[in-house]
Write a protein that holds these residues in place. Sequence first.
Motif, short mmCIF file in Angstrom:
data_model
loop_
_atom_site.label_atom_id
_atom_site.label_comp_id
_atom_site.label_asym_id
_atom_site.label_seq_id
_atom_site.Cartn_x
_atom_site.Cartn_y
_atom_site.Cartn_z
N LEU A 88 -10.54 -8.94 1.34
CA LEU A 88 -10.06 -7.60 1.62
C LEU A 88 -9.03 -7.67 2.75
O LEU A 88 -9.25 -8.30 3.77
CB LEU A 88 -11.23 -6.70 2.05
CG LEU A 88 -12.38 -6.54 1.06
CD1 LEU A 88 -13.30 -5.41 1.51
CD2 LEU A 88 -11.90 -6.29 -0.34
N THR B 242 -17.56 -1.61 1.13
CA THR B 242 -16.48 -1.24 2.02
C THR B 242 -16.17 0.23 1.88
O THR B 242 -16.34 0.81 0.81
CB THR B 242 -15.21 -2.08 1.73
OG1 THR B 242 -14.16 -1.71 2.63
CG2 THR B 242 -14.74 -1.85 0.30
N LEU C 128 -9.26 5.65 8.81
CA LEU C 128 -8.91 5.68 7.39
C LEU C 128 -7.96 6.85 7.07
O LEU C 128 -7.72 7.13 5.90
CB LEU C 128 -10.17 5.81 6.53
CG LEU C 128 -11.12 4.62 6.60
CD1 LEU C 128 -12.49 5.00 6.09
CD2 LEU C 128 -10.57 3.45 5.80
N LEU D 48 -13.50 -0.10 -6.88
CA LEU D 48 -13.41 1.07 -6.03
C LEU D 48 -13.73 2.34 -6.81
O LEU D 48 -13.45 2.43 -8.01
CB LEU D 48 -12.01 1.19 -5.44
CG LEU D 48 -11.57 0.06 -4.50
CD1 LEU D 48 -10.06 -0.04 -4.45
CD2 LEU D 48 -12.14 0.28 -3.11
N SER E 147 0.83 -1.19 0.00
CA SER E 147 0.00 0.00 0.00
C SER E 147 0.87 1.25 0.00
O SER E 147 1.90 1.32 0.68
CB SER E 147 -0.91 0.01 1.24
OG SER E 147 -1.66 1.19 1.29
N ALA F 97 -9.72 7.94 0.96
CA ALA F 97 -10.74 6.90 1.07
C ALA F 97 -11.46 6.69 -0.26
O ALA F 97 -11.62 7.61 -1.06
CB ALA F 97 -11.73 7.25 2.16
N HIS G 249 -9.59 -0.60 6.34
CA HIS G 249 -10.87 -0.71 5.62
C HIS G 249 -11.92 -1.22 6.60
O HIS G 249 -11.62 -1.93 7.57
CB HIS G 249 -10.75 -1.64 4.40
CG HIS G 249 -10.40 -3.06 4.75
ND1 HIS G 249 -11.35 -4.02 4.99
CD2 HIS G 249 -9.19 -3.66 4.90
CE1 HIS G 249 -10.75 -5.17 5.27
NE2 HIS G 249 -9.43 -4.98 5.23
N ASN G 250 -13.19 -0.88 6.32
CA ASN G 250 -14.30 -1.28 7.17
C ASN G 250 -15.46 -1.68 6.26
O ASN G 250 -15.81 -0.95 5.33
CB ASN G 250 -14.68 -0.15 8.11
CG ASN G 250 -13.55 0.17 9.08
OD1 ASN G 250 -13.42 -0.42 10.13
ND2 ASN G 250 -12.71 1.13 8.69
N ASP G 251 -16.09 -2.85 6.55
CA ASP G 251 -16.95 -3.50 5.57
C ASP G 251 -18.30 -3.88 6.18
O ASP G 251 -18.41 -4.14 7.39
CB ASP G 251 -16.28 -4.78 5.04
CG ASP G 251 -14.75 -4.66 4.95
OD1 ASP G 251 -14.28 -3.63 4.44
OD2 ASP G 251 -14.06 -5.58 5.43
N PHE H 137 -12.77 2.09 2.08
CA PHE H 137 -11.47 1.45 1.92
C PHE H 137 -10.37 2.49 1.78
O PHE H 137 -10.48 3.45 1.01
CB PHE H 137 -11.50 0.57 0.66
CG PHE H 137 -10.34 -0.36 0.53
CD1 PHE H 137 -10.41 -1.65 1.04
CD2 PHE H 137 -9.19 0.04 -0.12
CE1 PHE H 137 -9.34 -2.53 0.90
CE2 PHE H 137 -8.11 -0.83 -0.26
CZ PHE H 137 -8.18 -2.12 0.25
N TYR H 138 -9.29 2.28 2.54
CA TYR H 138 -8.05 3.02 2.30
C TYR H 138 -6.94 2.08 1.84
O TYR H 138 -6.28 2.32 0.85
CB TYR H 138 -7.58 3.79 3.54
CG TYR H 138 -6.25 4.48 3.27
CD1 TYR H 138 -6.22 5.71 2.64
CD2 TYR H 138 -5.04 3.86 3.56
CE1 TYR H 138 -5.02 6.31 2.32
CE2 TYR H 138 -3.84 4.45 3.25
CZ TYR H 138 -3.82 5.68 2.63
OH TYR H 138 -2.61 6.26 2.30
N SER H 139 -6.74 1.00 2.57
CA SER H 139 -5.63 0.10 2.26
C SER H 139 -5.92 -1.27 2.83
O SER H 139 -6.98 -1.52 3.41
CB SER H 139 -4.33 0.64 2.85
OG SER H 139 -4.35 0.56 4.26
#
Length: 559
Positions: free
Chosen positions: A385, A423, A518, A395, A86, A531, A431-433, A425-427
């Motif tokens: 992920l 999600t 994030l 994305l 990342s 993000a 990330h949060n889903d 998502f950053y990396s």
Amino acid sequence: MNFKRVVVFFAFCLPVQVWGLLNPILPGWNPDPSILRVGSDYFIATSTFEYFPGHPIYHSTDLVSWKLIGHGLNRPSQLSFFGTPSDAGIWAPSLRYHASTKTYYLASTARYAYTAEYRLFPRSFYVTTKDIFADNWSDPIYFDALGYDTDIFWDTNGDVYATWSGNNNPIDKIYGIYQNKIDIATGTSLTDAQLIFTGTLPDNSSARPEGPHVYHINSTYYLLIAEGGSGPQHRSTIQRGPSPSGPWESNPKNPILFNGADLSLPVQDTGHSDIVQAPDGSWWGVALGVRPQNGSFNNQQLGRETFLFPVTWEDGWPVFNGGQPISEHIEGVLKDKSPLSTYLNDFVSHTLDLSFYFLRTPYKTFHSLTARPGFLRVNANAFALGDRDNPALLLRKQTSYEETFETKLDFAPRSNLTEAGVTIFYSDLLHNDIGIVGDGSGGRQLVTRTNVQAVQVGPWSLTYTNSTITTVNHIPLTTSAGPVKLQIVGNSTSYSLGYAEGDSADFTFPVTIDSSLLSVPPFGGFFFKGAAFGVYNTGNGKPSLAPADFEYWKQTPVL
């Protein structure tokens, strides 16, 4: 009471709407902008790191309204990222045009590895095209030198110079601006590399002179660079001299762009700039900047965005934005026009538009817009992920701090490993889903996943360690089949992840997270991007035959 006096009094008390430029012109993460004008057309290229395709190309005719027209690197032969860390990947571009051959050049750097144990600089390269609107650039032609942020400059006598940021060894981390002449047809060096500038800051590991651009303006050569790292001390400085290699006279008013002198300003980390002249003779500049929320550098989840500002000249030196800090609204400049609008894709087209990205280079196609007309079908692969590879994930950048993402998912999991959802998502680590997963007995349930890392206090802000705490919760669904709407609501400091079954308009939000999850990089990591919202399908380590069908993609931003 005199009625006329009352009217006049209230007239003077009414707020006056002053027209001006709204920044950023490219909202959502678009760092390291390089700007170019050819005729009446303006173009900007920005960085994309481990995202594929690489280097978006934006077009405008008025410097206010920008449209994404393609990417400089959109084929695996140009950009093969497999396991790239990342924030490595594709770094700052330099977009240039050679009028004599009517050729566009895009110089770039691909960092396939960037870890604590491997910091050897990479070889930069360039790609070319005769038609920038065709979205079809050449395969890479590599420079010989090791470095990054390479700029290409044609001198009046036909000599071509490559200028980059580099150092003498990978250990001391003391950088400088290097240069040599090259054969533009092959990238081959024609002269030895020489150190032409060490920057205006003390020559140590925090100075970080980089992002060089060489110009020839009114018989004088200029060297514009970025300095001070990528945080609050980031800035732009400029030098001038008698040749493309100097020797350089430093502008006595350096830095010419630096918001970090006042950390309460709404725009921070300004720097890495480029300038361009308009047909009417006026000059303009672009630079990156971040907009910390609520005065906290831990809440800047949109990352580094592209800002525009006017450039004037005094005593042979450029003056950025009248010598004032860059702001979100520059009064009396161009026109007020928000770059934001609602994005709605109902997937009736047979192809995705240019605003979608993959994480690293796809091994093969995993999505379809024809398998089920009117839906985006995402077929799972075995990557989940968080795996440092190419999960079945699409994305699209978040463009406003106040922004809602919504979709409707039709998914029938076959096991407790088959999972699909959305999600923020950053990396891989950030990330949060929220999605649908099998319950292990032939049914399905909702799953939420949050990733939190232990906090370490740093000199400027918090940083996370590499110790990741993943929290997974399962929520029973009342329906055994049929669509589920999924929604992510972002605001200045948080995200809420929600769902609604069937056609219900009432969303339930079982998870709310702080946006710092994030914005703050892992210990030893970096925060170079921003993000993005995403949709995914995974077999969590195993192949999966369960397709995920997404009925629409809607992003609703608020300026």
